[in-house]
Motif scaffolding. Structure first.
Motif, PDB file in Angstrom:
ATOM      1  N   TYR A 126       0.809  -1.225   0.000  1.00  0.00           N
ATOM      2  CA  TYR A 126       0.000   0.000   0.000  1.00  0.00           C
ATOM      3  C   TYR A 126       0.839   1.270   0.000  1.00  0.00           C
ATOM      4  O   TYR A 126       0.537   2.224  -0.704  1.00  0.00           O
ATOM      5  N   TYR A 129       1.858   1.985  -3.552  1.00  0.00           N
ATOM      6  CA  TYR A 129       0.918   2.016  -4.665  1.00  0.00           C
ATOM      7  C   TYR A 129      -0.498   2.455  -4.306  1.00  0.00           C
ATOM      8  O   TYR A 129      -1.323   2.640  -5.195  1.00  0.00           O
ATOM      9  N   GLY A 130      -0.844   2.564  -3.060  1.00  0.00           N
ATOM     10  CA  GLY A 130      -2.234   2.763  -2.662  1.00  0.00           C
ATOM     11  C   GLY A 130      -2.713   4.198  -2.761  1.00  0.00           C
ATOM     12  O   GLY A 130      -1.978   5.123  -3.065  1.00  0.00           O
ATOM     13  N   GLY A 131      -4.004   4.403  -2.478  1.00  0.00           N
ATOM     14  CA  GLY A 131      -4.621   5.712  -2.516  1.00  0.00           C
ATOM     15  C   GLY A 131      -5.553   5.918  -1.342  1.00  0.00           C
ATOM     16  O   GLY A 131      -5.537   5.166  -0.373  1.00  0.00           O
ATOM     17  N   ARG A 132      -6.419   6.933  -1.423  1.00  0.00           N
ATOM     18  CA  ARG A 132      -7.271   7.297  -0.303  1.00  0.00           C
ATOM     19  C   ARG A 132      -8.616   6.582  -0.309  1.00  0.00           C
ATOM     20  O   ARG A 132      -9.244   6.421   0.729  1.00  0.00           O
ATOM     21  N   HIS A 135     -12.702   1.400  -3.290  1.00  0.00           N
ATOM     22  CA  HIS A 135     -13.835   1.172  -4.187  1.00  0.00           C
ATOM     23  C   HIS A 135     -14.228  -0.302  -4.106  1.00  0.00           C
ATOM     24  O   HIS A 135     -13.441  -1.178  -4.445  1.00  0.00           O
ATOM     25  N   SER A 183      -7.988   0.124  -4.223  1.00  0.00           N
ATOM     26  CA  SER A 183      -7.487   1.415  -3.766  1.00  0.00           C
ATOM     27  C   SER A 183      -6.640   1.971  -4.895  1.00  0.00           C
ATOM     28  O   SER A 183      -5.507   1.520  -5.107  1.00  0.00           O
ATOM     29  N   ASP A 184      -7.200   2.924  -5.634  1.00  0.00           N
ATOM     30  CA  ASP A 184      -6.607   3.368  -6.897  1.00  0.00           C
ATOM     31  C   ASP A 184      -6.463   2.147  -7.809  1.00  0.00           C
ATOM     32  O   ASP A 184      -7.435   1.505  -8.111  1.00  0.00           O
ATOM     33  N   ASP A 185      -5.239   1.811  -8.223  1.00  0.00           N
ATOM     34  CA  ASP A 185      -5.041   0.667  -9.116  1.00  0.00           C
ATOM     35  C   ASP A 185      -4.676  -0.602  -8.366  1.00  0.00           C
ATOM     36  O   ASP A 185      -4.345  -1.618  -8.994  1.00  0.00           O
ATOM     37  N   LYS A 222      -9.479   7.094   5.230  1.00  0.00           N
ATOM     38  CA  LYS A 222      -9.882   6.416   3.998  1.00  0.00           C
ATOM     39  C   LYS A 222     -11.408   6.467   3.829  1.00  0.00           C
ATOM     40  O   LYS A 222     -12.153   6.465   4.808  1.00  0.00           O
TER      41      LYS A 222
END
Length: 401
Positions: A126, A129-132, A135, A183-185, A222
């Motif tokens: 994470y 590569y992760g995001g906020r 999905h 989480s993003d890609d 998140k």
């Protein structure tokens, strides 16, 4: 890409070449996220093992991303042409990765729980590569075949392959469901579900079961993102105290319908995106205060306006035919005819009746033809004649929606 691997002998040094291709990149990513180490911490390491479960999983990943599709018993043959010590770990030999080792590894992973294991591995990746946003959505995989289960063997079956709501429009086939959290890609969670699993219940359960672990690992800022399937009074009540979320409000709610119909695009606030306007308001639903945002798109409006015009014209042609046939129907009473006419009107979405007229007629009883005789008792019947016009109020509401 090839890598020269030296082999030392007493008299001279010999070199051999082994094919690495793109697997060096795959192996480096596995090291960056500590794939082997995390799996070994989850399932444990037996001191008698020459190959740990983590190292075996790395080999499986290399095989899968090597696009060779080798069965388990051919793993040693696949690794024989690869620099195993460079890709997986020092001191390892290709012949050690036999089907017994890989089979025991898969069994241990199943007992440890594939979903939780995958989530912990994703957590290590994470930071890079992760995001906020999380999905979460599901999809259905349709299958051919009977998939019958004998009574008493359901404990051995993790999921039930059965019929349910088919998202790929094949309700005739049995299916299973895949749930994925992105989480993003980066996929941070994946789970296989029975074919009749409900999104409304599953989204709530996945947050309650795994949400705390995700929040503990990745922080409380998140935000979960779902489609409108999650939006219910129960879900809002149970999810909101601990988690932030974004979803689409289903337009079946009367509150949502009213808000959309009363939104004036001229009073909406312009946004940085050209052609988009929005208006936000605070509401309370399910005992939880939340912000609803209505978004207006010029392009979508123009597109839907043309579609609506086609629908209105199509319904107009249909209404003309229906009224023509209706006028030729006989009713025993005017009330029956008017009721039938109103039922027809209810099926119209963009038109309404105009100028109804009741016409009384007489005919010979028993379906006899010809002119009635003097003094013959005649049967009365009624026909309803009516016109129609566009329902401007309904069209305006549909245009706003």
């Amino acid at each position: 890409m090839s890598r020269l691997i030296p082999t030392m002998r007493a008299d001279s040094a010999e070199y051999s070449s082994k094919n690495m291709d793109h697997l060096g990149i795959v192996a480096m990513v596995c090291r960056e996220i500590d794939l082997a180490g995390e799996i070994d911490r989850i399932v444990g390491v037996d001191p008698r093992q020459k190959v740990t479960c983590g190292e075996a999983v790395v080999a499986i990943v290399l095989n899968a991303l090597g696009f060779v599709d080798r069965p388990l018993y051919l793993f040693p043959e696949f690794l024989a042409t690869k620099p195993v010590e460079l890709l997986i770990g020092e001191g390892l030999k290709a012949e050690w990765f036999n089907d017994d080792v890989l089979g025991r590894t898969l069994e241990k992973l199943y007992r440890a729980g594939p979903e939780g294991t995958f989530m912990r591995i994703a957590a290590n990746a994470y930071d890079e590569y992760g995001g906020r946003f999380f999905h979460n959505d599901t999809t259905t995989i349709s299958l051919q075949g009977e998939y019958k289960h004998e009574e008493g063997d359901l404990d051995a079956v993790p999921i039930k392959i059965t019929q349910g709501f088919s998202k790929d429009h094949r309700p005739d086939l049995k299916q299973f469901v895949i749930s994925l959290v992105m989480s993003d890609d980066l996929p941070v969670f994946i789970q296989a579900l029975s074919g009749n699993a409900s999104d409304k219940n599953h989204f709530r359960e996945i947050v309650k079961e795994y949400g705390a672990s995700l929040r503990e690992k990745w922080g409380e800022d998140k935000i979960w993102v779902w489609d409108s399937a999650v939006y219910s009074e129960r879900n809002v009540k149970e999810i909101s105290p601990c988690y932030k979320w974004i979803t689409r409000v289903p337009e079946t709610l009367s509150e949502a319908k009213e808000l959309i119909e009363n939104s004036d695009k001229e009073k909406m606030r312009s946004t940085a995106l050209n052609g988009y306007r929005l208006v936000s308001t605070e509401v309370e639903y399910g005992g939880v205060k939340q912000r609803w945002i209505v978004v207006f798109s010029e392009k979508a409006f123009t597109r839907e306006e043309k579609t609506l015009e086609k629908k209105i014209e199509k319904e107009k042609e249909k209404a003309e035919k229906e009224l023509w046939h209706f006028f030729n129907q006989d009713f025993h009473s005017a009330e029956d005819g008017l009721k039938a006419l109103r039922r027809m009107e209810k099926a119209w979405k963009y038109h309404k009746l105009k100028g109804m007229e009741v016409v009384e007629k007489r005919k010979r009883k028993g379906g006899k033809r010809g002119r009635p005789k003097n003094g013959e008792d005649l049967e009365r019947f009624f026909r309803i004649k009516a016109g129609f016009e566009e329902d401007e109020g309904a069209i305006k509401r549909e245009m706003l929606r």
